[in-house]
Design a protein around this motif. Sequence first.
Motif, PDB file in Angstrom:
ATOM      1  N   VAL A  26       0.868  -1.182   0.000  1.00  0.00           N
ATOM      2  CA  VAL A  26       0.000   0.000   0.000  1.00  0.00           C
ATOM      3  C   VAL A  26       0.898   1.222   0.000  1.00  0.00           C
ATOM      4  CG1 VAL A  26      -1.763   1.285   1.273  1.00  0.00           C
ATOM      5  CG2 VAL A  26      -1.865  -1.218   1.186  1.00  0.00           C
ATOM      6  N   ASP A  27       0.636   2.177  -0.890  1.00  0.00           N
ATOM      7  CA  ASP A  27       1.550   3.309  -1.071  1.00  0.00           C
ATOM      8  C   ASP A  27       1.431   4.393  -0.010  1.00  0.00           C
ATOM      9  OD1 ASP A  27      -0.822   4.573  -1.701  1.00  0.00           O
ATOM     10  OD2 ASP A  27      -0.266   5.077  -3.761  1.00  0.00           O
ATOM     11  N   LEU A  28       0.592   4.177   0.986  1.00  0.00           N
ATOM     12  CA  LEU A  28       0.430   5.186   2.033  1.00  0.00           C
ATOM     13  C   LEU A  28       1.608   5.180   3.008  1.00  0.00           C
ATOM     14  CD1 LEU A  28      -1.472   7.380   3.157  1.00  0.00           C
ATOM     15  CD2 LEU A  28      -2.491   5.611   4.601  1.00  0.00           C
ATOM     16  N   ALA A  29       2.085   3.984   3.379  1.00  0.00           N
ATOM     17  CA  ALA A  29       3.173   3.864   4.345  1.00  0.00           C
ATOM     18  C   ALA A  29       3.897   2.549   4.118  1.00  0.00           C
ATOM     19  CB  ALA A  29       2.639   3.935   5.780  1.00  0.00           C
ATOM     20  N   VAL A  30       5.177   2.515   4.478  1.00  0.00           N
ATOM     21  CA  VAL A  30       5.987   1.332   4.250  1.00  0.00           C
ATOM     22  C   VAL A  30       5.490   0.142   5.050  1.00  0.00           C
ATOM     23  CG1 VAL A  30       7.647   1.853   6.100  1.00  0.00           C
ATOM     24  CG2 VAL A  30       8.397   0.549   4.085  1.00  0.00           C
ATOM     25  N   SER A  31       4.744   0.385   6.111  1.00  0.00           N
ATOM     26  CA  SER A  31       4.254  -0.706   6.967  1.00  0.00           C
ATOM     27  C   SER A  31       2.928  -1.293   6.488  1.00  0.00           C
ATOM     28  CB  SER A  31       4.087  -0.199   8.402  1.00  0.00           C
ATOM     29  OG  SER A  31       3.127   0.851   8.449  1.00  0.00           O
ATOM     30  N   ARG A  32       2.353  -0.740   5.435  1.00  0.00           N
ATOM     31  CA  ARG A  32       1.003  -1.144   5.033  1.00  0.00           C
ATOM     32  C   ARG A  32       1.015  -2.080   3.826  1.00  0.00           C
ATOM     33  NH1 ARG A  32      -2.761   2.912   6.523  1.00  0.00           N
ATOM     34  NH2 ARG A  32      -4.312   1.758   5.310  1.00  0.00           N
ATOM     35  N   TYR A  33       0.183  -3.145   3.932  1.00  0.00           N
ATOM     36  CA  TYR A  33       0.033  -4.121   2.851  1.00  0.00           C
ATOM     37  C   TYR A  33      -1.430  -4.537   2.788  1.00  0.00           C
ATOM     38  CZ  TYR A  33       5.087  -4.269   3.353  1.00  0.00           C
ATOM     39  OH  TYR A  33       6.405  -3.898   3.432  1.00  0.00           O
ATOM     40  N   GLN A  34      -1.745  -5.273   1.753  1.00  0.00           N
ATOM     41  CA  GLN A  34      -3.138  -5.689   1.596  1.00  0.00           C
ATOM     42  C   GLN A  34      -3.212  -7.017   0.848  1.00  0.00           C
ATOM     43  OE1 GLN A  34      -6.236  -2.735   0.434  1.00  0.00           O
ATOM     44  NE2 GLN A  34      -6.506  -4.044  -1.360  1.00  0.00           N
ATOM     45  N   GLY A  35      -3.907  -7.978   1.475  1.00  0.00           N
ATOM     46  CA  GLY A  35      -4.179  -9.236   0.796  1.00  0.00           C
ATOM     47  C   GLY A  35      -5.537  -9.157   0.118  1.00  0.00           C
ATOM     48  N   GLY A  36      -5.712  -9.936  -0.923  1.00  0.00           N
ATOM     49  CA  GLY A  36      -6.986  -9.913  -1.635  1.00  0.00           C
ATOM     50  C   GLY A  36      -7.322 -11.272  -2.203  1.00  0.00           C
ATOM     51  N   SER A  37      -8.557 -11.710  -1.977  1.00  0.00           N
ATOM     52  CA  SER A  37      -8.983 -13.009  -2.484  1.00  0.00           C
ATOM     53  C   SER A  37     -10.502 -13.023  -2.582  1.00  0.00           C
ATOM     54  CB  SER A  37      -8.509 -14.127  -1.544  1.00  0.00           C
ATOM     55  OG  SER A  37      -8.985 -15.387  -1.961  1.00  0.00           O
ATOM     56  N   ALA A  38     -11.003 -13.452  -3.731  1.00  0.00           N
ATOM     57  CA  ALA A  38     -12.443 -13.592  -3.960  1.00  0.00           C
ATOM     58  C   ALA A  38     -13.195 -12.300  -3.649  1.00  0.00           C
ATOM     59  CB  ALA A  38     -13.005 -14.747  -3.121  1.00  0.00           C
ATOM     60  N   GLY A  39     -12.610 -11.180  -4.025  1.00  0.00           N
ATOM     61  CA  GLY A  39     -13.253  -9.891  -3.800  1.00  0.00           C
ATOM     62  C   GLY A  39     -13.147  -9.375  -2.384  1.00  0.00           C
ATOM     63  N   ARG A  40     -12.435 -10.076  -1.527  1.00  0.00           N
ATOM     64  CA  ARG A  40     -12.270  -9.638  -0.132  1.00  0.00           C
ATOM     65  C   ARG A  40     -10.921  -8.955   0.050  1.00  0.00           C
ATOM     66  NH1 ARG A  40     -14.276 -15.572   1.761  1.00  0.00           N
ATOM     67  NH2 ARG A  40     -16.520 -15.251   1.456  1.00  0.00           N
ATOM     68  N   VAL A  41     -10.871  -8.050   0.998  1.00  0.00           N
ATOM     69  CA  VAL A  41      -9.652  -7.284   1.277  1.00  0.00           C
ATOM     70  C   VAL A  41      -9.234  -7.552   2.711  1.00  0.00           C
ATOM     71  CG1 VAL A  41      -8.657  -4.984   1.497  1.00  0.00           C
ATOM     72  CG2 VAL A  41     -10.201  -5.498  -0.404  1.00  0.00           C
ATOM     73  N   PHE A  42      -7.994  -7.995   2.882  1.00  0.00           N
ATOM     74  CA  PHE A  42      -7.464  -8.291   4.217  1.00  0.00           C
ATOM     75  C   PHE A  42      -6.268  -7.378   4.497  1.00  0.00           C
ATOM     76  CE2 PHE A  42      -9.142 -12.433   2.646  1.00  0.00           C
ATOM     77  CZ  PHE A  42     -10.230 -12.532   3.508  1.00  0.00           C
ATOM     78  N   PRO A  43      -6.448  -6.348   5.327  1.00  0.00           N
ATOM     79  CA  PRO A  43      -5.333  -5.441   5.647  1.00  0.00           C
ATOM     80  C   PRO A  43      -4.244  -6.163   6.440  1.00  0.00           C
ATOM     81  CG  PRO A  43      -7.457  -4.453   6.195  1.00  0.00           C
ATOM     82  CD  PRO A  43      -7.712  -5.898   5.936  1.00  0.00           C
ATOM     83  N   VAL A  44      -2.992  -5.892   6.080  1.00  0.00           N
ATOM     84  CA  VAL A  44      -1.828  -6.466   6.758  1.00  0.00           C
ATOM     85  C   VAL A  44      -0.884  -5.335   7.123  1.00  0.00           C
ATOM     86  CG1 VAL A  44       0.143  -8.028   6.560  1.00  0.00           C
ATOM     87  CG2 VAL A  44      -2.034  -8.638   5.485  1.00  0.00           C
ATOM     88  N   VAL A  45      -0.334  -5.401   8.327  1.00  0.00           N
ATOM     89  CA  VAL A  45       0.644  -4.418   8.795  1.00  0.00           C
ATOM     90  C   VAL A  45       1.924  -5.149   9.170  1.00  0.00           C
ATOM     91  CG1 VAL A  45       1.238  -2.771  10.620  1.00  0.00           C
ATOM     92  CG2 VAL A  45      -1.047  -2.729   9.600  1.00  0.00           C
ATOM     93  N   PHE A  46       3.038  -4.648   8.667  1.00  0.00           N
ATOM     94  CA  PHE A  46       4.355  -5.129   9.075  1.00  0.00           C
ATOM     95  C   PHE A  46       5.178  -3.891   9.419  1.00  0.00           C
ATOM     96  CE2 PHE A  46       8.731  -6.552   7.418  1.00  0.00           C
ATOM     97  CZ  PHE A  46       9.151  -6.877   8.696  1.00  0.00           C
ATOM     98  N   SER A  47       5.314  -3.636  10.707  1.00  0.00           N
ATOM     99  CA  SER A  47       5.953  -2.410  11.187  1.00  0.00           C
ATOM    100  C   SER A  47       7.188  -2.746  12.005  1.00  0.00           C
ATOM    101  CB  SER A  47       4.962  -1.604  12.043  1.00  0.00           C
ATOM    102  OG  SER A  47       5.604  -0.528  12.701  1.00  0.00           O
ATOM    103  N   VAL A  48       8.292  -2.051  11.720  1.00  0.00           N
ATOM    104  CA  VAL A  48       9.518  -2.149  12.518  1.00  0.00           C
ATOM    105  C   VAL A  48       9.866  -0.729  12.927  1.00  0.00           C
ATOM    106  CG1 VAL A  48      11.900  -2.969  12.616  1.00  0.00           C
ATOM    107  CG2 VAL A  48      10.248  -4.137  11.137  1.00  0.00           C
ATOM    108  N   ARG A  49       9.457  -0.367  14.122  1.00  0.00           N
ATOM    109  CA  ARG A  49       9.548   1.030  14.558  1.00  0.00           C
ATOM    110  C   ARG A  49      10.574   1.178  15.673  1.00  0.00           C
ATOM    111  NH1 ARG A  49       6.014   5.425  14.245  1.00  0.00           N
ATOM    112  NH2 ARG A  49       4.445   4.116  13.242  1.00  0.00           N
ATOM    113  N   PRO A  50      11.544   2.099  15.518  1.00  0.00           N
ATOM    114  CA  PRO A  50      12.514   2.332  16.594  1.00  0.00           C
ATOM    115  C   PRO A  50      11.809   2.700  17.892  1.00  0.00           C
ATOM    116  CG  PRO A  50      13.183   3.450  14.583  1.00  0.00           C
ATOM    117  CD  PRO A  50      11.799   2.954  14.336  1.00  0.00           C
ATOM    118  N   THR A  51      12.315   2.165  18.992  1.00  0.00           N
ATOM    119  CA  THR A  51      11.655   2.400  20.276  1.00  0.00           C
ATOM    120  C   THR A  51      11.905   3.795  20.806  1.00  0.00           C
ATOM    121  OG1 THR A  51      13.574   1.460  21.420  1.00  0.00           O
ATOM    122  CG2 THR A  51      11.743  -0.028  20.921  1.00  0.00           C
ATOM    123  N   GLY A  52      13.029   4.416  20.425  1.00  0.00           N
ATOM    124  CA  GLY A  52      13.351   5.721  20.982  1.00  0.00           C
ATOM    125  C   GLY A  52      13.687   5.571  22.455  1.00  0.00           C
ATOM    126  N   ASP A  53      13.407   6.607  23.220  1.00  0.00           N
ATOM    127  CA  ASP A  53      13.676   6.576  24.658  1.00  0.00           C
ATOM    128  C   ASP A  53      12.444   6.036  25.358  1.00  0.00           C
ATOM    129  OD1 ASP A  53      14.549   6.878  27.210  1.00  0.00           O
ATOM    130  OD2 ASP A  53      14.549   9.069  27.214  1.00  0.00           O
TER     131      ASP A  53
END
Length: 291
Positions: free
Chosen positions: A152-179
């Motif tokens: 998904v072009d909105l953010a690097v962590s966003r993806y989308q599965g699709g099957s039989a007209g259905r949409v399944f949102p997927v998130v894969f995020s690797v975020r620095p913890t900071g302090d």
Amino acid sequence: MSSDRAAQENEALLIREAMAAASEGAPPLPDLVPVALAQGRRRRARARVAIGAGVTGVLALAVFGATLPSWGAGSGTGQVGAAPGTPDSSAMPTPVPTGPSRAPVHVEPTPGESSMASLPAAERRRQEQFQQQTAALLDTLLPAGFGTVRPVDLAVSRYQGGSAGRVFPVVFSVRPTGDSADAPDEAPCKNNPTKKSQCKEAELPGGIVARAITAAGNSKGDKTITGVNVRFVYGDSIVVLSADGDDSSMVSAPVTADQLLGVAGDSRFLELVRYADSFPMEPKQESVRGG
């Protein structure tokens, strides 16, 4: 002496008369003074424009540099943009052949929300390449019910599965913890029947403790969809892998907690995690909250 002076004057007179006769009928010579003045004014104007453009360029760079988010390479310390420039693409792992490029799903950002389109060109290419590799791997590791996984072009962590007209949102995020010194401790992993959530912990390769939560999402009438969220700490980052159901058809995410933990524990997936932890692509997370 007087005769010599008279001869010189006669000679000068003859020369002037010859020049006058030769130039008779020719157009008058232009007045060079206004031309010179005009050229001088144009040169000064061009100089002012050049100086102004230079100052404007410096100011624009200063403003752009002040407002530019800290995209780009990290140094493995969890700080986005800690190292100058963008890492060489050869440093990026290739866990599976990506095959043909997957057309990204376009999602228009909401007012005030940024998107990958606003990234510097080199950083955007890096993140898009990372998304292509991730989507190809998720296609391999997720159950077939997800269909084709696309970025998904909105953010690097966003993806989308699709099957039989259905949409399944997927998130894969690797975020620095900071302090996160003041962050609350992780809540105990336990089931919550009231919220229809189940919690399960598992140990991934390398002694990583991951937590998978299966929870009810949206409800419509007598139907409720569920999703699965896996989270763990890797290096200086919080890693989240989640899969949600399709809201329109009220179909739950076609994956179990054990299956998603299997994806998270795959060596190829952890290689992507390692890269994203070393070269962050997301802003720091200010706090780590219990799940």
